[in-house]
Write a protein that holds these residues in place. Structure first.
Motif, mmCIF file in Angstrom:
data_model
loop_
_atom_site.group_PDB
_atom_site.id
_atom_site.type_symbol
_atom_site.label_atom_id
_atom_site.label_comp_id
_atom_site.label_asym_id
_atom_site.label_seq_id
_atom_site.Cartn_x
_atom_site.Cartn_y
_atom_site.Cartn_z
ATOM 1 N N LYS A 1 15.657 6.815 -18.377
ATOM 2 C CA LYS A 1 14.778 6.602 -19.453
ATOM 3 C C LYS A 1 13.421 7.220 -19.564
ATOM 4 N N GLY A 2 13.222 7.876 -18.606
ATOM 5 C CA GLY A 2 11.988 8.845 -18.570
ATOM 6 C C GLY A 2 11.479 9.134 -17.163
ATOM 7 N N THR A 3 10.107 9.268 -17.185
ATOM 8 C CA THR A 3 9.540 9.636 -15.928
ATOM 9 C C THR A 3 8.268 8.493 -15.501
ATOM 10 N N ILE A 4 8.559 8.188 -14.294
ATOM 11 C CA ILE A 4 7.411 7.016 -13.972
ATOM 12 C C ILE A 4 6.633 7.535 -12.837
ATOM 13 N N LEU A 5 5.309 7.454 -13.119
ATOM 14 C CA LEU A 5 3.983 7.868 -12.365
ATOM 15 C C LEU A 5 3.940 7.083 -11.221
ATOM 16 N N VAL A 6 3.890 7.150 -9.985
ATOM 17 C CA VAL A 6 3.630 6.469 -8.910
ATOM 18 C C VAL A 6 2.376 6.699 -8.189
ATOM 19 N N HIS A 7 1.638 5.825 -7.935
ATOM 20 C CA HIS A 7 0.219 5.940 -7.298
ATOM 21 C C HIS A 7 0.605 5.630 -5.801
ATOM 22 N N THR A 8 0.257 6.288 -4.689
ATOM 23 C CA THR A 8 0.458 5.559 -3.179
ATOM 24 C C THR A 8 -0.961 5.416 -2.759
ATOM 25 N N TYR A 9 -0.866 4.373 -2.088
ATOM 26 C CA TYR A 9 -2.141 4.108 -1.160
ATOM 27 C C TYR A 9 -1.684 3.717 0.256
ATOM 28 N N GLY A 10 -2.391 4.289 1.475
ATOM 29 C CA GLY A 10 -2.387 3.967 2.668
ATOM 30 C C GLY A 10 -1.037 4.658 3.329
ATOM 31 N N SER A 11 -0.832 4.555 4.457
ATOM 32 C CA SER A 11 0.428 5.268 4.906
ATOM 33 C C SER A 11 0.840 4.431 6.339
ATOM 34 N N GLY A 12 0.967 3.159 5.829
ATOM 35 C CA GLY A 12 1.577 2.388 6.810
ATOM 36 C C GLY A 12 3.099 2.531 7.207
ATOM 37 N N PRO A 13 3.574 1.865 8.283
ATOM 38 C CA PRO A 13 5.290 1.986 8.267
ATOM 39 C C PRO A 13 6.117 1.292 7.224
ATOM 40 N N LYS A 14 5.420 0.201 6.928
ATOM 41 C CA LYS A 14 6.248 -0.654 5.841
ATOM 42 C C LYS A 14 5.925 -0.273 4.329
ATOM 43 N N LEU A 15 6.633 -0.529 3.330
ATOM 44 C CA LEU A 15 6.883 -0.170 1.964
ATOM 45 C C LEU A 15 6.273 -1.607 1.366
ATOM 46 N N LEU A 16 5.254 -1.309 0.437
ATOM 47 C CA LEU A 16 4.995 -2.513 -0.359
ATOM 48 C C LEU A 16 5.126 -1.908 -1.905
ATOM 49 N N ILE A 17 5.762 -2.353 -2.685
ATOM 50 C CA ILE A 17 6.020 -1.788 -4.108
ATOM 51 C C ILE A 17 5.108 -2.856 -5.130
ATOM 52 N N ALA A 18 4.242 -2.202 -5.754
ATOM 53 C CA ALA A 18 3.334 -3.194 -6.348
ATOM 54 C C ALA A 18 3.262 -2.948 -7.973
ATOM 55 N N LEU A 19 3.576 -3.935 -8.843
ATOM 56 C CA LEU A 19 3.738 -3.829 -10.144
ATOM 57 C C LEU A 19 2.605 -4.419 -10.902
ATOM 58 N N HIS A 20 1.829 -3.926 -11.613
ATOM 59 C CA HIS A 20 0.494 -4.124 -12.479
ATOM 60 C C HIS A 20 0.842 -4.999 -13.699
ATOM 61 N N GLY A 21 -0.023 -5.332 -14.107
ATOM 62 C CA GLY A 21 -0.248 -6.162 -15.420
ATOM 63 C C GLY A 21 -0.066 -5.437 -16.676
ATOM 64 N N TYR A 22 -0.196 -6.075 -18.055
ATOM 65 C CA TYR A 22 -0.118 -5.586 -19.072
ATOM 66 C C TYR A 22 -1.713 -4.982 -19.259
ATOM 67 N N ASP A 23 -1.682 -3.751 -19.853
ATOM 68 C CA ASP A 23 -2.976 -2.729 -20.001
ATOM 69 C C ASP A 23 -3.773 -2.390 -18.784
ATOM 70 N N TYR A 24 -3.156 -2.666 -17.505
ATOM 71 C CA TYR A 24 -3.600 -1.833 -16.380
ATOM 72 C C TYR A 24 -2.675 -0.592 -16.215
ATOM 73 N N ASP A 25 -2.965 0.042 -15.011
ATOM 74 C CA ASP A 25 -2.050 0.864 -14.398
ATOM 75 C C ASP A 25 -1.920 0.814 -12.940
ATOM 76 N N GLY A 26 -1.163 1.509 -12.297
ATOM 77 C CA GLY A 26 -0.946 1.507 -10.852
ATOM 78 C C GLY A 26 -2.320 1.559 -10.069
ATOM 79 N N GLN A 27 -3.237 2.314 -10.598
ATOM 80 C CA GLN A 27 -4.634 2.502 -9.920
ATOM 81 C C GLN A 27 -5.222 1.113 -9.582
ATOM 82 N N VAL A 28 -4.973 -0.091 -10.250
ATOM 83 C CA VAL A 28 -5.510 -1.280 -10.088
ATOM 84 C C VAL A 28 -5.437 -1.529 -8.743
ATOM 85 N N PHE A 29 -4.450 -1.042 -7.975
ATOM 86 C CA PHE A 29 -4.160 -1.546 -6.501
ATOM 87 C C PHE A 29 -4.858 -0.790 -5.692
ATOM 88 N N ALA A 30 -5.821 0.236 -6.015
ATOM 89 C CA ALA A 30 -6.407 1.278 -5.128
ATOM 90 C C ALA A 30 -7.492 0.495 -4.032
#
Length: 273
Positions: free
Chosen positions: A20-49
């Motif tokens: 249904k669209g295209t999702i922009l995904v911000h990535t931080y760090g380069s560790g071997p494990k994956l952490l997928i982080a979902l922000h709240g209303y009126d934020y965006d993924g940059q909040v996890f910087a």
């Protein structure tokens, strides 16, 4: 509902095409494990910087912009749990991972609560930061009522007059006046508000399958609450998870804005190595 952090910068981004669209995904760090982080209303993924420094050596953090937020493009009028299963699974596939941890703040926490049953075999640990929709706003107005409200608030001058008059007469609180100014007067914010509000009717935390999952799951889950949070009812969130020993509730000094250095340090000691 809350302002984004000051001038955050993601290390890299990638675009994830979905049904249904295209999702922009911000990535931080380069560790071997994956952490997928979902922000709240009126934020965006940059909040996890700010989590890159404390967590980035152990985790690659992928933080998608929710539909109707940030740089994501969404063509449907709402999003549903199946859409989030596709988004989360797509991020994991893009990163070459079959297992991952999930973190959700506020609305992001609500999304995890309502999709974890489908994704539980892939989730190593779930973390819910002040999850929305538990004990408040679980049920929302029917879609037709929402549509009428959207049309009514689209008359901005009339809305401004009524809010100002209500504030002068003491019928509208300072909080609600400021909320209207921030979320209802600007057309883009009003559009986001109603598209998100339309969507959350699909994410009922008291739906029988969701309740049954959280009563019985063995998925390790950490729930972090702020002691001075005005947006979510902490006692009701505690009660929701109280019967399940796999769920741990921690309350820290803070407000609803729980994506910060304090929670990053807390997660550093709680997330799987």
């Amino acid at each position: 509902m809350c302002p984004p952090p000051d001038s955050p910068t993601s290390i890299t981004t990638f675009s994830l095409p979905v049904s249904k669209g295209t999702i922009l995904v911000h990535t931080y760090g380069s560790g071997p494990k994956l952490l997928i982080a979902l922000h709240g209303y009126d934020y965006d993924g940059q909040v996890f910087a700010d989590w890159a420094a404390p967590l980035g050596s152990r985790y690659t953090i992928c933080a998608p912009d929710l539909p109707f937020h940030g740089g994501s493009e969404w063509w449907a009028p709402e999003f549903k749990p199946a859409d989030w299963v596709e988004i989360i699974s797509g991020i994991a596939a893009q990163q070459g991972k079959t297992r991952y941890s999930l973190v959700g703040h506020s609305l992001g926490g609500r999304i995890i609560v309502c999709t974890a049953a489908i994704l539980s075999e892939q989730i190593e640990q779930a973390v819910l930061l002040a999850p929305a929709g538990i004990g408040a706003f679980d049920q929302v107005a029917p879609l037709v009522v929402q549509q009428l409200a959207e049309r009514a608030t689209g008359w901005t001058r009339g809305l401004q007059f009524l809010v100002t008059l209500g504030a002068r007469l003491g019928w509208v609180s300072t909080f609600h006046r400021r909320y209207a100014e921030a979320q209802l007067y600007p057309p883009d914010k009003r559009y986001r508000l109603f598209r998100t509000y339309n969507s959350i009717r699909n994410f009922r935390t008291t739906a029988a399958p969701t309740l049954q999952f959280w009563q019985a799951t063995t998925l390790p889950t950490l729930i972090v609450l702020g002691s001075n949070d005005r947006f979510v009812p902490n006692p009701k969130i505690r009660a929701y998870f109280a019967a399940n020993p796999a769920c741990t509730v921690v309350e820290i000094v803070g407000t609803h804005d729980l994506v910060n250095a304090t929670t990053a340090q807390l997660l550093k000691g709680r997330l799987p190595n």
